[in-house]
Every structure is written in C-alpha cells, then in structure tokens.
Design an enzyme around this catalytic site. Sequence first.
Site, PDB file in Angstrom:
ATOM      1  N   TYR A  91     -91.991  -1.224  57.803  1.00  0.00           N
ATOM      2  CA  TYR A  91     -90.864  -1.005  58.727  1.00  0.00           C
ATOM      3  C   TYR A  91     -89.760  -0.219  58.011  1.00  0.00           C
ATOM      4  CZ  TYR A  91     -86.918  -1.703  61.853  1.00  0.00           C
ATOM      5  OH  TYR A  91     -85.838  -1.476  62.669  1.00  0.00           O
ATOM      6  N   ARG A 130     -92.178   1.516  78.379  1.00  0.00           N
ATOM      7  CA  ARG A 130     -93.495   1.274  78.971  1.00  0.00           C
ATOM      8  C   ARG A 130     -93.435   0.372  80.185  1.00  0.00           C
ATOM      9  NH1 ARG A 130     -95.850  -0.976  73.496  1.00  0.00           N
ATOM     10  NH2 ARG A 130     -93.728  -1.780  73.664  1.00  0.00           N
TER      11      ARG A 130
HETATM   12  P1  NDP Z   1     -86.011  -4.363  71.627  1.00  0.00           P
HETATM   13  O1  NDP Z   1     -87.347  -4.924  71.304  1.00  0.00           O
HETATM   14  O2  NDP Z   1     -85.048  -5.228  72.355  1.00  0.00           O
HETATM   15  O3  NDP Z   1     -86.193  -2.989  72.434  1.00  0.00           O
HETATM   16  C1  NDP Z   1     -87.123  -2.031  71.996  1.00  0.00           C
HETATM   17  C2  NDP Z   1     -87.274  -0.944  73.046  1.00  0.00           C
HETATM   18  O4  NDP Z   1     -88.212   0.019  72.536  1.00  0.00           O
HETATM   19  C3  NDP Z   1     -87.819  -1.468  74.354  1.00  0.00           C
HETATM   20  O5  NDP Z   1     -87.144  -0.853  75.425  1.00  0.00           O
HETATM   21  C4  NDP Z   1     -89.281  -1.026  74.341  1.00  0.00           C
HETATM   22  O6  NDP Z   1     -89.718  -0.730  75.664  1.00  0.00           O
HETATM   23  C5  NDP Z   1     -89.191   0.280  73.529  1.00  0.00           C
HETATM   24  N1  NDP Z   1     -90.485   0.608  72.951  1.00  0.00           N
HETATM   25  C6  NDP Z   1     -91.147  -0.061  71.972  1.00  0.00           C
HETATM   26  N2  NDP Z   1     -92.365   0.486  71.780  1.00  0.00           N
HETATM   27  C7  NDP Z   1     -92.472   1.509  72.673  1.00  0.00           C
HETATM   28  C8  NDP Z   1     -93.497   2.440  72.983  1.00  0.00           C
HETATM   29  N3  NDP Z   1     -94.681   2.442  72.338  1.00  0.00           N
HETATM   30  N4  NDP Z   1     -93.275   3.353  73.964  1.00  0.00           N
HETATM   31  C9  NDP Z   1     -92.091   3.371  74.621  1.00  0.00           C
HETATM   32  N5  NDP Z   1     -91.083   2.517  74.371  1.00  0.00           N
HETATM   33  C10 NDP Z   1     -91.270   1.594  73.413  1.00  0.00           C
HETATM   34  O7  NDP Z   1     -85.395  -3.906  70.217  1.00  0.00           O
HETATM   35  P2  NDP Z   1     -83.981  -3.247  69.825  1.00  0.00           P
HETATM   36  O8  NDP Z   1     -83.204  -2.895  71.008  1.00  0.00           O
HETATM   37  O9  NDP Z   1     -83.373  -4.107  68.795  1.00  0.00           O
HETATM   38  O10 NDP Z   1     -84.507  -1.931  69.071  1.00  0.00           O
HETATM   39  C11 NDP Z   1     -84.108  -0.629  69.414  1.00  0.00           C
HETATM   40  C12 NDP Z   1     -84.092   0.219  68.169  1.00  0.00           C
HETATM   41  O11 NDP Z   1     -83.108  -0.280  67.277  1.00  0.00           O
HETATM   42  C13 NDP Z   1     -85.402   0.236  67.381  1.00  0.00           C
HETATM   43  O12 NDP Z   1     -85.642   1.551  66.933  1.00  0.00           O
HETATM   44  C14 NDP Z   1     -85.106  -0.696  66.206  1.00  0.00           C
HETATM   45  O13 NDP Z   1     -85.901  -0.374  65.092  1.00  0.00           O
HETATM   46  C15 NDP Z   1     -83.654  -0.393  65.975  1.00  0.00           C
HETATM   47  N6  NDP Z   1     -82.888  -1.383  65.243  1.00  0.00           N
HETATM   48  C16 NDP Z   1     -82.835  -2.684  65.675  1.00  0.00           C
HETATM   49  C17 NDP Z   1     -82.105  -3.616  64.973  1.00  0.00           C
HETATM   50  C18 NDP Z   1     -82.057  -5.042  65.345  1.00  0.00           C
HETATM   51  O14 NDP Z   1     -81.680  -5.882  64.486  1.00  0.00           O
HETATM   52  N7  NDP Z   1     -82.367  -5.417  66.582  1.00  0.00           N
HETATM   53  C19 NDP Z   1     -81.331  -3.206  63.788  1.00  0.00           C
HETATM   54  C20 NDP Z   1     -81.486  -1.829  63.414  1.00  0.00           C
HETATM   55  C21 NDP Z   1     -82.218  -0.958  64.141  1.00  0.00           C
HETATM   56  P3  NDP Z   1     -91.148  -1.169  76.290  1.00  0.00           P
HETATM   57  O15 NDP Z   1     -91.580  -2.408  75.560  1.00  0.00           O
HETATM   58  O16 NDP Z   1     -90.845  -1.388  77.749  1.00  0.00           O
HETATM   59  O17 NDP Z   1     -92.020   0.003  76.057  1.00  0.00           O
HETATM   60  C1  8X3 Z   2     -83.739  -4.045  62.101  1.00  0.00           C
HETATM   61  C2  8X3 Z   2     -82.941  -4.910  61.215  1.00  0.00           C
HETATM   62  O1  8X3 Z   2     -83.305  -6.787  59.596  1.00  0.00           O
HETATM   63  O2  8X3 Z   2     -85.171  -5.317  59.887  1.00  0.00           O
HETATM   64  O3  8X3 Z   2     -83.794  -2.728  61.730  1.00  0.00           O
HETATM   65  O4  8X3 Z   2     -83.228  -4.572  58.681  1.00  0.00           O
HETATM   66  S1  8X3 Z   2     -83.727  -5.392  59.785  1.00  0.00           S
END
Ligand code: NDP
Ligand code: 8X3
Length: 253
Positions: free
Chosen positions: A153, A34
């Site tokens: 979640y 976004r």
């Molecule tokens: P971040 O918050 O750092 O990044 C999330 C990304 O998702 C951003 O680029 C954001 O872009 C985008 N995003 C969120 N909502 C929207 C939307 N409505 N439309 C378009 N883009 C969207 O988190 P992570 O990098 O950690 O997360 C990435 C993925 O990894 C997620 O699916 C998360 O569930 C998963 N994950 C994360 C873990 C963790 O511990 N960090 C562990 C396991 C899985 P913008 O805001 O610019 O739209």
């Molecule tokens: C993100 C990591 O801690 O919510 O998927 O399992 S946790």
Amino acid sequence: MSKTILITGATAGIGKAIAYQFAANDFRVIITGRRLDRLEEIKADLEAKFNADVLALPFDIRDSMAVNTAIVSLPQNWKEIDILVNNAGLAVGLNKIHEGLLDDWERMIDTNIKGLLYITKEVSPLMVARCKGHIINIGSIAGKETYPNGNVYCATKHAVDALSKSMRIDLLEYGIKVTQIAPGAVETEFSNVRFKGDDARAEKVYDGFEPLHAEDIADAVYYCASLPDHVNINDLVIMPAAQAAASIILRKN
Ligand code: NDP
Ligand code: 8X3
C-alpha cells in the site's frame, strides 16, 4: 457555465464528501465508482439538496477499456472537465512482506496506480486541448513514509507521490495545475475494506483519538481548487492533530 469536476471513487468516504462539497458550491459533478446503486442514490440526493447537475458513471477503474468507454462516451457538454480528483483507491490486507497475498497486492497496484493512470490518460488530453484544468491526486501519509506491514500500500502511494510531481512537470506548459493531498487517518470505509469486512478490527483503528473526517479532506480539496489562477498548492499533508506520523498516534485509552 458552472465548472465541472470528475471525482473517482465517489460512492463512499472522501470521494463522496468531495461530491457534496462541490455540488453545494454550484459545480457540475461527475461521480464514479463500481456501486451503481450508491451512485444513483447520491445523484438523486445531490439533485434534491442542491439542485445540482450530476452525472453518474459506473465503471471499475482497473478496467482500461471501461474507463476509456466511459470518458469517450461522455456527452459533449460534460467533456469540459475543469477538475479531476483521482481519489479511488484502497488498501487490502496488512501483512508482513513474506506473508503478503498476491491478490491483495494486485488489487492495490491495479487500483491505486494503474487505475489512476487509466483515468488520467483519458481526461488529461481533454484538459491539454483547452490549456486549462486541475488534477488533484489523493495520496496519503503512506506515500511519504512507510509503516510496519504497510509495504505494498505504501509503495502504491509513493507512486502517487512521484506521479503527482511528474504530472506537474509534464502539464506545466498547458496551464494545468497538479496538486497532491496526502491525508493521515480518515475514518471512512477504508479500514473495513483493508480488513476485508472485519468491522470490529476496522473500528479499532480509530479508537481513542479523533481521526480526520472525510469532510475535512473535502474542505482541503475545495480550498486548493478555489485559489486564484496564479497560485497552486503542490502538496498538502493533512493529519489528525493526534497523529504525528503514520504509526504514531496519541490514544486516550
Ligand atoms: P473508501 O473505502 O471509503 O472509498 C473508496 C472509494 O474508492 C469508493 O468510492 C470505491 O467505490 C472506490 N474504488 C475502490 N476501488 C475501485 C475500483 N476498482 N474502481 C472504481 N472505484 C473504486 O475509502 P477512502 O474514502 O478513505 O479512500 C479514498 C482515497 O483516500 C483512497 O485513494 C485512499 O487510499 C486515500 N486515503 C485514505 C485515507 C484514510 O485513512 N481513509 C488516508 C489517506 C489516503 P466502489 O467500491 O463503489 O467502486
Ligand atoms: C491511509 C492511511 O494509515 O494507511 O492512507 O497510512 S494509512
């Protein structure tokens, strides 16, 4: 011609690291999210650092019409998408089920499940038409188990787990690979978003142990994408060495 990858949620964290990894390896990269200012900044940096071919597509993945317009209006030479990384996602809140907020639940369901479906619905037919492609879904350890207050979640990531298996079956005959990568704790903006800007609380999540870094997941995605045609990683759970299960972390303090 170089291969093309489309990464959702490439403005931060894991998605951004994936964009850098693939741009450094001669992929044409479509970055989405976004925040347009971030997309423009990352595009300029990837072009400068790697001389990469980058297309920035700003849209909210919860908006099915916006997703449709973004993909339909891609220039023809960007429509041959070899890899789709379904990464955009978030957790909002960490409440017991009876104290949950509807708005938090809807944001998670709309982004992590419906958003993933909207973009897959647009991109997978392009892959089917070419009998070629690879969809890599970023799930989570939260899609393999549940933990206190993780309720909705965890449910959304269990849905990603189920959809990954289903997509693999449905797309088999078209030669399309489907991989799920399910990380444990990765230090990104994830906890800042979950705790709605309470950065002190977010920092505590990663206190006393070394979490995964976004680049660790980008390496894994690149590994899965680089295997020979006859090999597919179906499902890859990646944890910090200090994390044995979603809520079991060895902290040094
Ligand atoms: P971040 O918050 O750092 O990044 C999330 C990304 O998702 C951003 O680029 C954001 O872009 C985008 N995003 C969120 N909502 C929207 C939307 N409505 N439309 C378009 N883009 C969207 O988190 P992570 O990098 O950690 O997360 C990435 C993925 O990894 C997620 O699916 C998360 O569930 C998963 N994950 C994360 C873990 C963790 O511990 N960090 C562990 C396991 C899985 P913008 O805001 O610019 O739209
Ligand atoms: C993100 C990591 O801690 O919510 O998927 O399992 S946790």
